[in-house]
Design an enzyme around this catalytic site. Structure first.
Site, mmCIF file in Angstrom:
data_model
loop_
_atom_site.group_PDB
_atom_site.id
_atom_site.type_symbol
_atom_site.label_atom_id
_atom_site.label_comp_id
_atom_site.label_asym_id
_atom_site.label_seq_id
_atom_site.Cartn_x
_atom_site.Cartn_y
_atom_site.Cartn_z
ATOM 1 C CB VAL A 12 -0.977 0.002 1.210
ATOM 2 C CG1 VAL A 12 -1.833 1.263 1.217
ATOM 3 C CG2 VAL A 12 -1.863 -1.237 1.176
ATOM 4 C CE LYS A 100 -6.748 -4.482 6.959
ATOM 5 N NZ LYS A 100 -6.840 -4.906 5.586
ATOM 6 C CB VAL A 127 -13.946 -0.041 5.798
ATOM 7 C CG1 VAL A 127 -15.150 -0.894 5.437
ATOM 8 C CG2 VAL A 127 -13.718 -0.048 7.300
ATOM 9 N N GLY A 129 -11.241 -1.303 0.830
ATOM 10 C CA GLY A 129 -10.185 -1.007 -0.155
ATOM 11 C C GLY A 129 -10.426 0.334 -0.846
ATOM 12 C CD GLU A 185 -4.869 -7.834 6.109
ATOM 13 O OE1 GLU A 185 -4.174 -7.198 6.905
ATOM 14 O OE2 GLU A 185 -5.425 -7.307 5.131
ATOM 15 C CE LYS A 200 -11.005 -4.672 5.525
ATOM 16 N NZ LYS A 200 -10.763 -5.609 4.405
HETATM 17 N N1 HSE Z 1 -6.744 -8.474 3.218
HETATM 18 C C1 HSE Z 1 -7.710 -7.453 3.002
HETATM 19 C C2 HSE Z 1 -8.787 -7.981 2.087
HETATM 20 C C3 HSE Z 1 -7.037 -6.251 2.412
HETATM 21 O O1 HSE Z 1 -8.562 -9.007 1.447
HETATM 22 O O2 HSE Z 1 -9.863 -7.406 2.023
HETATM 23 C C4 HSE Z 1 -7.897 -5.029 2.330
HETATM 24 O O3 HSE Z 1 -8.309 -4.588 3.594
#
Ligand code: HSE
Length: 403
Positions: A12, A100, A127, A129, A185, A200
């Site tokens: 990111v 988050k 939250v 993306g 993640e 989230k």
């Molecule tokens: N690992 C998270 C997902 C990344 O797959 O939604 C974005 O928050």
């Protein structure tokens, strides 16, 4: 130029730095003086990066530089992200984040620190993306009483479920692809066990109500028990398997909040949301139903959401933005009393025991294609407690709630 620093040069963080460079022309429509990344903080060196000369390893360089007005925290995890963010706020810099885990656990404290120091703390990318959802909640929907919020909040699991359903792919193979694509993640357990979705929905419920929903109190299930037959049975009753995070206001004013796989009916707007896409469904008493849709994970969409915060902060230097929620705790309903219809998959030999235990069970007919060894049923609408009591000790292969 408005100088900023980016903490963490991973998926990111690197997306944020590149986006700010590449889209400077569009950013200048809102921030005419432009935005420039002065520092990138990371423990690693990046000798081959065009940004190698901006990489630093000491947070004090950033917090003690009066030119830096905004800090973007894209490190993930609670520490040292919390300490660095607090230090930045105390040093007179506003902070935005995609983290988050940090927002859910310590966001209240950071918002308070921001307020005490006349700064702002924003977290659009935490939250959904790339989906703009927190800003609409903070701005466009402030006049609304929101009574339902939630939906598909994790890109990795929606991607896995879609590939398993549409291509018969194996869970582990698709998870590996999701990791390669930068969706998952660092520890993908957070995705597949539903923890990320739980964080989230805690953030969304807190924003919708203005009070802090506690993640630790939210019942949370992931997708690890979902197997190929579940997709076939779901299809037979016109439904799809989706991992949802949902928060609903009940008649007594308490909130029911849950993360779990659900069988979503064809008529529901969440049904066609597939792959890495997320969708957040909102019901307000005046505006009625809304749905926000977009890529829920991935470098560029997430970076886009982070930079939207950077731009908002750059447009409000010296003007602190309102905190998203206060320190009051959101009362959650007793989840045992929540009512649903339940889908049950079990070995065929368990069918008589299940039929005896539940007063009314509808068997799902796969037209002989399900094989003789498995059976699946749907219950009437009953409470979680009644369901658990009826099921008792009967061993089943999977249980999924119907939306
Ligand atoms: N690992 C998270 C997902 C990344 O797959 O939604 C974005 O928050």
């Amino acid at each position: 130029m408005i100088e900023i620093a980016v903490l963490g040069f991973g998926t990111v963080g690197s997306g944020v730095v590149e986006l700010i460079d590449n889209n400077q022309e569009w950013i200048r429509r809102s921030v005419p003086e432009g935005i420039h990344v002065k520092y990138i903080l990371d423990i690693r060196e990046f000798p081959n990066s065009p940004y190698a000369d901006r990489v630093v390893h000491n947070i004090d360089l950033i917090t003690e530089d009066p030119e830096v007005k905004i800090v973007c925290e894209t490190m993930g995890g609670k520490e040292p992200a919390f300490t660095f963010s607090r230090k930045a706020l105390e040093s007179g810099k506003s902070v935005c984040t995609s983290n988050k885990e940090l927002v859910e656990a310590l966001g209240t404290e950071l918002m308070l620190t921001a307020k005490q120091n006349g700064m702002s703390y924003l977290f659009e990318a935490s939250v959904g993306g790339g989906i703009p959802i927190l800003r609409p909640l903070r701005n466009s929907l402030v006049q609304e009483e929101i009574t339902t919020i939630g939906g598909i909040l994790n890109g990795t699991t929606n991607y896995i479920l879609t590939k398993m359903e549409q291509e018969g792919a194996a869970f582990d193979d698709v998870l590996k692809i999701a990791q390669e694509k930068g969706y998952a993640e660092r520890n993908p357990e957070a995705d597949v066990e539903g923890y990320d979705c739980g964080r989230k929905i805690a953030i969304l419920a807190s924003l919708a109500t203005g009070r802090k929903a506690d993640y630790d109190e939210i019942p949370c299930e992931g997708i690890t028990k979902i197997a190929a037959p579940d997709f076939a049975y779901a299809k037979a009753i016109g439904r799809a398997v989706k991992l949802l995070g949902i928060a609903r206001k009940l008649g007594d004013g308490s909130w029911s909040v849950r993360t779990a796989p659900f069988l979503v009916p064809k008529e529901h707007p969440l049904y066609p949301v597939s792959g890495v896409f997320n969708a957040v469904f909102v019901h307000g008493t005046m505006v009625d139903d809304l749905m926000f849709y977009g890529r829920g994970a991935g470098k560029n969409p997430t970076a886009s959401a982070v930079v939207s915060d950077v731009v908002e902060l750059a447009m409000h230097i010296g003007v602190p933005l309102r905190s998203a929620w206060n320190e009051e705790k959101l009362t959650l309903a007793n989840s045992d009393l929540e009512c649903h219809r339940f889908y049950i998959r079990a070995a065929a030999e368990k069918a008589p025991a299940l039929q005896a235990a539940f007063s009314s069970l509808e068997q799902i007919d796969l037209g002989g294609q399900g094989g003789p060894e498995t059976a699946a049923f749907v219950t009437d609408e009953i409470s979680e407690r009644t369901f658990a009591q009826c099921l008792g000790e009967i061993e089943v292969q999977n249980v999924i709630r119907l939306l």
